[in-house]
Design a protein around this motif. Structure first.
Motif, PDB file in Angstrom:
ATOM      1  N   ASP A 114       0.838  -1.207   0.000  1.00  0.00           N
ATOM      2  CA  ASP A 114       0.000   0.000   0.000  1.00  0.00           C
ATOM      3  C   ASP A 114       0.872   1.256   0.000  1.00  0.00           C
ATOM      4  O   ASP A 114       0.564   2.237  -0.687  1.00  0.00           O
ATOM      5  CB  ASP A 114      -0.936   0.015   1.205  1.00  0.00           C
ATOM      6  N   ASP A 115       1.953   1.245   0.784  1.00  0.00           N
ATOM      7  CA  ASP A 115       2.870   2.382   0.805  1.00  0.00           C
ATOM      8  C   ASP A 115       3.525   2.576  -0.563  1.00  0.00           C
ATOM      9  O   ASP A 115       3.708   3.711  -1.025  1.00  0.00           O
ATOM     10  CB  ASP A 115       3.957   2.182   1.863  1.00  0.00           C
ATOM     11  N   PHE A 116       3.883   1.474  -1.216  1.00  0.00           N
ATOM     12  CA  PHE A 116       4.512   1.571  -2.531  1.00  0.00           C
ATOM     13  C   PHE A 116       3.548   2.169  -3.555  1.00  0.00           C
ATOM     14  O   PHE A 116       3.934   3.017  -4.361  1.00  0.00           O
ATOM     15  CB  PHE A 116       4.983   0.185  -2.988  1.00  0.00           C
ATOM     16  N   VAL A 117       2.289   1.744  -3.509  1.00  0.00           N
ATOM     17  CA  VAL A 117       1.286   2.310  -4.417  1.00  0.00           C
ATOM     18  C   VAL A 117       1.098   3.796  -4.127  1.00  0.00           C
ATOM     19  O   VAL A 117       1.011   4.621  -5.049  1.00  0.00           O
ATOM     20  CB  VAL A 117      -0.051   1.554  -4.291  1.00  0.00           C
ATOM     21  N   THR A 118       1.050   4.171  -2.849  1.00  0.00           N
ATOM     22  CA  THR A 118       0.933   5.585  -2.479  1.00  0.00           C
ATOM     23  C   THR A 118       2.106   6.389  -3.037  1.00  0.00           C
ATOM     24  O   THR A 118       1.924   7.488  -3.586  1.00  0.00           O
ATOM     25  CB  THR A 118       0.894   5.728  -0.942  1.00  0.00           C
ATOM     26  N   LEU A 119       3.299   5.856  -2.900  1.00  0.00           N
ATOM     27  CA  LEU A 119       4.498   6.533  -3.417  1.00  0.00           C
ATOM     28  C   LEU A 119       4.412   6.753  -4.921  1.00  0.00           C
ATOM     29  O   LEU A 119       4.583   7.874  -5.412  1.00  0.00           O
ATOM     30  CB  LEU A 119       5.728   5.694  -3.081  1.00  0.00           C
ATOM     31  N   VAL A 120       4.147   5.686  -5.662  1.00  0.00           N
ATOM     32  CA  VAL A 120       4.160   5.787  -7.131  1.00  0.00           C
ATOM     33  C   VAL A 120       3.055   6.718  -7.622  1.00  0.00           C
ATOM     34  O   VAL A 120       3.279   7.545  -8.517  1.00  0.00           O
ATOM     35  CB  VAL A 120       4.040   4.383  -7.759  1.00  0.00           C
ATOM     36  N   THR A 121       1.874   6.608  -7.050  1.00  0.00           N
ATOM     37  CA  THR A 121       0.778   7.471  -7.498  1.00  0.00           C
ATOM     38  C   THR A 121       1.053   8.936  -7.151  1.00  0.00           C
ATOM     39  O   THR A 121       0.714   9.823  -7.927  1.00  0.00           O
ATOM     40  CB  THR A 121      -0.563   7.025  -6.884  1.00  0.00           C
TER      41      THR A 121
END
Length: 276
Positions: A114-121
């Motif tokens: 979830d943190d990785f998706v938040t970062l990329v978006t």
């Protein structure tokens, strides 16, 4: 935690990090390397060995919390989100001029997706074009990121056959995961599928480049997963500038790239060497 952000004028990456800090209610101080040149120079001289310079100079922003210095919008936001937990999946960017790389979906810890998706978006919404790298493991996370329309280009990097995956990552994708990844990547408007030669730790403690035979096995593994001998397939390699470096190895010679290409073409007829 007390945060100081070192920035440059008109810096898109700096604005993206400032927006993240504001959205998450994190207080910080700002030192501009031009407006506050003396303060920045003092910081730079004290931390020169820890600061990366790309071909155009120091990469901004830099974030200092008194213990850790992080540099570049990807690494800074990853640290703010998850401390050191995302470091296997986020390294410095090799790209400039509106692009960002250094984002490895397959290396993201399961409890930090979830943190990785938040970062990329957040990087994409801030105005950067994201190059996402995957290696065939965890196609579900790749699917999430593509669905979020946060990625401009995907690179599927095959480091070798399953034995090299195990040496590098402790796990290889099974045939189903690799096939699903290939299908997702090929449906993307801009993509690369490539044999990416990188230094490999061997069982005897040595480090070496993949062999010609391992390149051939990698191509066969890709073909078994996709069933398409006409798959566009490139041959590329790590360089001294690649995050992680060469682990003491000499740069890979063109003659070895040619051997990788010929070995791969036995299975994937369109294999060719990627431009350096």
């Amino acid at each position: 935690m007390s945060i100081t952000l070192y920035t440059a004028p008109d810096c898109l990456r700096c604005r993206i990090v400032k927006a993240f800090l504001k959205e998450h209610g994190i207080e910080y101080g700002v030192i501009d390397f031009k407006a506050d040149a003396q303060e920045f120079n003092t910081f730079y001289r004290a931390n020169r060995k820890r600061i990366y310079r790309n071909p155009e100079g120091v990469e901004f922003p830099l974030c200092d919390d008194g213990e850790v210095i992080k540099q570049g919008s990807g690494e800074v936001i990853a640290y703010l989100l998850a401390g050191h937990a995302l470091e296997p999946a986020v390294t410095r960017s090799e790209l400039l001029h509106g692009w960002i790389s250094g984002l490895y979906a397959s290396q993201c810890p399961a409890d930090r997706e979830d943190d990785f998706v938040t970062l990329v978006t957040h990087l994409a919404k801030g105005g950067l074009s994201v190059l996402l790298r995957t290696d065939g493991r965890n196609p579900a996370l790749l699917c999430r990121l593509i669905a979020a329309k946060a990625v401009a280009k995907v690179s599927l990097d095959i480091p070798g056959p399953a034995s090299l995956y195990n040496a590098l990552f402790g796990q290889a994708p099974d045939k189903t995961a690799l096939a699903e990844t290939i299908a997702l990547v090929r449906a993307f408007p801009d993509y690369d599928i490539r044999f990416f030669a990188a230094p490999v730790p061997r069982a005897d403690g040595s480090v070496s480049w993949p062999t010609r035979e391992e390149a051939a096995e990698a191509a066969a593994m890709v073909f078994e997963a996709c069933g398409d001998r006409q798959l566009p397939y490139r041959i590329a390699c790590a360089t001294a500038e690649t995050p992680g470096g060469l682990h003491g190895l000499s740069p890979l010679e063109d003659a070895m790239l040619l051997k990788y290409r010929s070995a791969s073409r036995n299975t994937l007829f369109r294999a060719d060497i990627a431009p350096r």
